[in-house]
Design a protein around this motif. Structure first.
Motif, PDB file in Angstrom:
ATOM      1  N   MET A 119      11.504  25.865  38.121  1.00  0.00           N
ATOM      2  CA  MET A 119      11.793  26.746  36.994  1.00  0.00           C
ATOM      3  C   MET A 119      10.484  27.193  36.375  1.00  0.00           C
ATOM      4  O   MET A 119       9.598  26.365  36.106  1.00  0.00           O
ATOM      5  N   PHE A 120      10.350  28.504  36.136  1.00  0.00           N
ATOM      6  CA  PHE A 120       9.098  29.075  35.653  1.00  0.00           C
ATOM      7  C   PHE A 120       9.365  29.911  34.404  1.00  0.00           C
ATOM      8  O   PHE A 120      10.253  30.763  34.396  1.00  0.00           O
ATOM      9  N   ASP A 121       8.579  29.643  33.371  1.00  0.00           N
ATOM     10  CA  ASP A 121       8.772  30.251  32.056  1.00  0.00           C
ATOM     11  C   ASP A 121       7.687  31.284  31.760  1.00  0.00           C
ATOM     12  O   ASP A 121       6.494  31.006  31.901  1.00  0.00           O
ATOM     13  N   HIS A 122       8.118  32.467  31.330  1.00  0.00           N
ATOM     14  CA  HIS A 122       7.213  33.556  30.987  1.00  0.00           C
ATOM     15  C   HIS A 122       7.527  34.075  29.590  1.00  0.00           C
ATOM     16  O   HIS A 122       8.469  33.641  28.941  1.00  0.00           O
ATOM     17  N   ALA A 123       6.746  35.057  29.148  1.00  0.00           N
ATOM     18  CA  ALA A 123       7.056  35.876  27.979  1.00  0.00           C
ATOM     19  C   ALA A 123       6.363  37.205  28.190  1.00  0.00           C
ATOM     20  O   ALA A 123       5.284  37.273  28.800  1.00  0.00           O
ATOM     21  N   SER A 170      20.040  25.110  36.535  1.00  0.00           N
ATOM     22  CA  SER A 170      18.815  24.533  37.093  1.00  0.00           C
ATOM     23  C   SER A 170      18.844  23.019  36.975  1.00  0.00           C
ATOM     24  O   SER A 170      19.337  22.478  35.988  1.00  0.00           O
ATOM     25  N   ASN A 171      18.297  22.352  37.987  1.00  0.00           N
ATOM     26  CA  ASN A 171      18.143  20.896  37.923  1.00  0.00           C
ATOM     27  C   ASN A 171      16.676  20.495  37.856  1.00  0.00           C
ATOM     28  O   ASN A 171      16.326  19.338  38.064  1.00  0.00           O
ATOM     29  N   SER A 172      15.806  21.460  37.537  1.00  0.00           N
ATOM     30  CA  SER A 172      14.378  21.176  37.433  1.00  0.00           C
ATOM     31  C   SER A 172      14.108  20.439  36.123  1.00  0.00           C
ATOM     32  O   SER A 172      14.265  21.007  35.042  1.00  0.00           O
ATOM     33  N   ARG A 173      13.706  19.186  36.211  1.00  0.00           N
ATOM     34  CA  ARG A 173      13.507  18.385  34.992  1.00  0.00           C
ATOM     35  C   ARG A 173      12.294  18.849  34.187  1.00  0.00           C
ATOM     36  O   ARG A 173      12.202  18.588  32.985  1.00  0.00           O
ATOM     37  N   ILE A 174      11.367  19.536  34.833  1.00  0.00           N
ATOM     38  CA  ILE A 174      10.172  20.069  34.180  1.00  0.00           C
ATOM     39  C   ILE A 174      10.097  21.563  34.471  1.00  0.00           C
ATOM     40  O   ILE A 174      10.490  22.020  35.548  1.00  0.00           O
ATOM     41  N   VAL A 175       9.595  22.322  33.507  1.00  0.00           N
ATOM     42  CA  VAL A 175       9.386  23.761  33.667  1.00  0.00           C
ATOM     43  C   VAL A 175       7.887  24.029  33.728  1.00  0.00           C
ATOM     44  O   VAL A 175       7.108  23.404  32.996  1.00  0.00           O
ATOM     45  N   PHE A 176       7.489  24.963  34.576  1.00  0.00           N
ATOM     46  CA  PHE A 176       6.089  25.382  34.562  1.00  0.00           C
ATOM     47  C   PHE A 176       5.955  26.598  33.659  1.00  0.00           C
ATOM     48  O   PHE A 176       6.573  27.642  33.895  1.00  0.00           O
ATOM     49  N   GLY A 177       5.171  26.467  32.593  1.00  0.00           N
ATOM     50  CA  GLY A 177       4.928  27.564  31.659  1.00  0.00           C
ATOM     51  C   GLY A 177       3.755  28.402  32.130  1.00  0.00           C
ATOM     52  O   GLY A 177       2.655  27.882  32.338  1.00  0.00           O
ATOM     53  N   CYS A 178       3.966  29.695  32.273  1.00  0.00           N
ATOM     54  CA  CYS A 178       2.984  30.574  32.911  1.00  0.00           C
ATOM     55  C   CYS A 178       2.029  31.261  31.948  1.00  0.00           C
ATOM     56  O   CYS A 178       1.293  32.166  32.349  1.00  0.00           O
ATOM     57  N   MET A 179       2.000  30.835  30.686  1.00  0.00           N
ATOM     58  CA  MET A 179       1.136  31.481  29.711  1.00  0.00           C
ATOM     59  C   MET A 179      -0.338  31.400  30.093  1.00  0.00           C
ATOM     60  O   MET A 179      -1.141  32.277  29.754  1.00  0.00           O
ATOM     61  N   GLY A 180      -0.730  30.355  30.805  1.00  0.00           N
ATOM     62  CA  GLY A 180      -2.132  30.182  31.169  1.00  0.00           C
ATOM     63  C   GLY A 180      -2.584  31.044  32.329  1.00  0.00           C
ATOM     64  O   GLY A 180      -3.782  31.104  32.631  1.00  0.00           O
TER      65      GLY A 180
END
Length: 325
Positions: free
Chosen positions: A54-58, A12-22
């Motif tokens: 880039m999207f972050d989950h758990a 990935s070259n996405s400098r920021i990740v979007f965190g989907c916890m919200g």
């Protein structure tokens, strides 16, 4: 400009990740509402609009509803899956009627967790799976078996960890044929122990710092992407109510506002840019679900690439409330 470890690995070259916890409503796991879906759609669109891919989950976020609502976004836009990197985490198990809250890196739990993640997201694979928090009962050989099974089945392409020390990473890595590619840690202008650990060497006050020694250096030497959760520090430097906060927070918030005005940008961009200026090429995971605040982060890359050493240290000194030793 140095590139991030994930980019060097071609992930990935996405400098920021979007965190989907919200996303996904409340933490009680109540049924999703129409408004929950609308919020998710707007947040994802805002993230994409500023170049976040880039999207972050758990698996535990909103008891699975964060992934479920994101899965609906993907269903509504079937072309989107091939344009983004999906990352999720497993290993935390909530308290129930029979058992306490616990961590679980057993093979069976990892495999079943991933099946749940894929089902909620409605995808055939995720790009990265992270082990969420260190399990005192973890057995690296069992983790390796789980990872190999997932990779062979095409369900997960890369693996990493979250909230782990360099020693714990080495312990797990010793049994793995492929490298761990991510370690996600709480880092921000308000959470400075990761900086203090390094600058308070041979200082008595350093004995009170509690951050794993050598973890930043280990990750940099081994091309492990450091991701920062909580990078906006709940907005305390970018608009949250700080009327009852310590003077150091108020002074730092004023300094952030001053720099934002001088650089014609937003306070969010200053806060994230400060973090990203570090040579570890830290990748912030922004957790806000507000489309407006997401867009406010757009300029962080420019700020990171142009922030001077003096500006960086001025912010550090202000936030720590002390001169450098």
């Amino acid at each position: 400009m140095k590139i991030m470890p994930l980019e060097r690995r071609g992930i990935s070259n996405s400098r920021i990740v979007f965190g989907c916890m919200g996303l996904g409503g409340d933490w009680a796991g109540n049924p999703l509402t129409k408004e929950d879906y609308i919020t998710a759609e707007k947040a994802v669109e805002a993230a994409l609009s500023i170049g976040i891919t880039m999207f972050d989950h758990a698996d535990i976020y909103k008891r699975g509803n964060s992934e479920t609502v994101f899965g609906q976004v993907l269903k509504n836009r079937p072309d989107l899956r091939d344009q983004i990197i999906l990352q999720s985490k497993c290993g935390i198990r909530f308290q129930d009627d029979q058992n306490p809250q616990r961590f679980d890196f057993s093979k069976n739990h990892i495999l079943s967790s991933v099946d749940g993640i894929l089902g909620r997201l409605g995808v055939e694979h995720i790009d990265i799976l992270l082990l969420h928090r260190p399990d005192p009962l973890m057995e690296p050989e069992e983790i390796a078996e789980a990872f190999n099974t997932l990779r062979s089945a095409g369900k997960v392409r890369h693996f990493g960890v979250s909230n782990m020390t360099s020693a714990q990473m080495r312990f797990i890595q010793n049994s793995l044929p492929e490298p761990l590619v991510v370690n996600q840690l709480e880092l921000s202008l308000a959470r400075l122990d990761w900086i203090e650990q390094g600058i308070l060497v041979n200082q008595k006050v350093g004995a009170n710092v509690n951050f794993a020694d050598g973890i930043l250096e280990y990750c940099q030497m081994n091309d492990v992407q450091i991701q920062a959760w909580g990078p906006l520090a709940k907005g305390k430097f970018s608009g949250s109510d700080i009327s009852d906060a310590p003077d150091t927070v108020k002074k730092t918030a004023a300094l952030v506002q001053k720099l934002a005005a001088e650089k014609e940008t937003t306070p969010e961009a200053i806060v994230l840019g400060w973090l990203m200026r570090h040579p570890a090429r830290i990748q912030p995971v922004i957790g806000t679900s507000s489309a407006k605040r997401i867009v406010a982060c757009e300029d962080a890359v420019r700020i990171a690439d142009t922030m001077t050493r003096e500006e960086w240290y001025t912010l550090l000194e202000s936030s720590r409330g002390l001169r450098m030793p």
